[in-house]
Design a protein around this motif. Structure first.
Motif: not given
Length: 311
Positions: A266-274, A282-298
């Protein structure tokens, strides 16, 4: 019989709490009312359900139909309850035997034609049904996702008529076969990199010990190129790890669920929000940190990220 009960499951993060659909057909002007804290998409299901029943060649009751989604304090959202509501109406009107619905859970959004459309959160529902020894009926579009749950009994159908024929005993649906996780192949492999011995050695150490890695260098020196190839030297996901990753992806809308042992990148853009990075809303969704579970967050261009996001 003018009363029927059908079980389905809501979508709450990576959980799938039970929702009991109670249908009562009473005397009064024809109409359908839904209670039990439904949001707009659930309230609109009355039109989808009516059209789906009629287009499937079944009879829609010309009486007052009351649908209760219990527990009443659990918010209900999406079209995932359409199938259960339709079957509840058919059972309450005597077109389906109520006993055939007892140990089963039904999930799926109905098209006006009666076809079943995919819904998010199928894998958490399959895991919950597995622990409760329940059968799960779901849209064919979600079959590959449900096949990852090895011990659950799942049936995939294309439309409402197919499920009705199964419940009538006319044409049985075969359970979904257990899916096999595919072996990953890499379009971007670390073996493609020529030179950069020091950087590759750092990558190998980070991969072996699962360490964090900070790369500093001038533009064009190969930082992104190396980071994109890091998953190729990581070990394949185990069955349990792959199931965890698939469950997280399943809980996010419009996100394909991986059915392989490939570790994510997962490689989110630097303008990505928290919220986009960490998750929530408002309707909780997993973010990039969760989607990178067991993988690589760049995090490319790390200094460009907002300070609040980094913290």
């Amino acid at each position: 019989m003018s009363f029927a009960v059908v079980q389905t499951r809501a979508h709450l993060g990576v959980d799938a709490p039970v929702v009991v659909v109670e249908v009562h057909i009473a005397r009064g002007l024809p109409g359908l009312s839904i209670v039990g804290l439904p949001e707009a998409a659930v309230r609109e299901s009355k039109d989808r359900v009516k059209s789906a029943i009629l287009q499937s060649g079944l009879e829609y009751p010309k009486q007052k139909v009351i649908v209760n989604l219990a527990p009443a304090d659990l918010p209900k959202e999406g079209g995932r309850f359409d199938l259960a509501i339709a079957l509840g109406i058919l059972a309450a009107s005597g077109q389906i035997d109520d006993a055939s619905l007892g140990d089963s859970v039904f999930l799926g959004e109905l098209a006006l034609s009666g076809a079943l459309r995919s819904v998010p959160g199928i894998l958490p529902a399959a895991l919950s049904c597995q622990s409760s020894n329940q059968k799960l009926f779901l849209p064919s579009a979600n079959a590959s996702e449900a096949s990852l749950c090895r011990s659950s009994i799942c049936y995939a159908a294309d439309d409402l008529v197919q499920i009705c024929k199964h419940l009538w005993g006319e044409q049985k649906i075969q359970p979904i076969k257990v899916g096999e996780l595919s072996i990953p192949t890499f379009e971007k492999d670390m073996s493609d990199v020529k030179g950069q011995p020091f950087a590759k050695r750092a990558m190998e150490i980070a991969a072996a010990g699962r360490h964090h890695l900070l790369m500093v260098g001038s533009p064009g020196s190969g930082k992104t190129m190396l980071a994109e190839r890091l998953p190729s030297i990581l070990p394949d996901l185990s069955d349990q790890e792959a199931l965890e990753v698939a469950t997280i992806y399943s809980s996010r809308r419009n996100q394909p669920v991986p059915v392989c042992r490939h570790r994510g990148f997962r490689s989110p853009h630097h303008t990505a929000s928290a919220v986009a990075l960490v998750g929530g809303g408002s309707k909780p969704q997993p973010g990039e940190v969760s989607l990178a579970h067991h993988g690589v967050l760049f995090l490319d261009e790390l200094p460009e990220y907002d300070r609040k996001v980094l913290e």
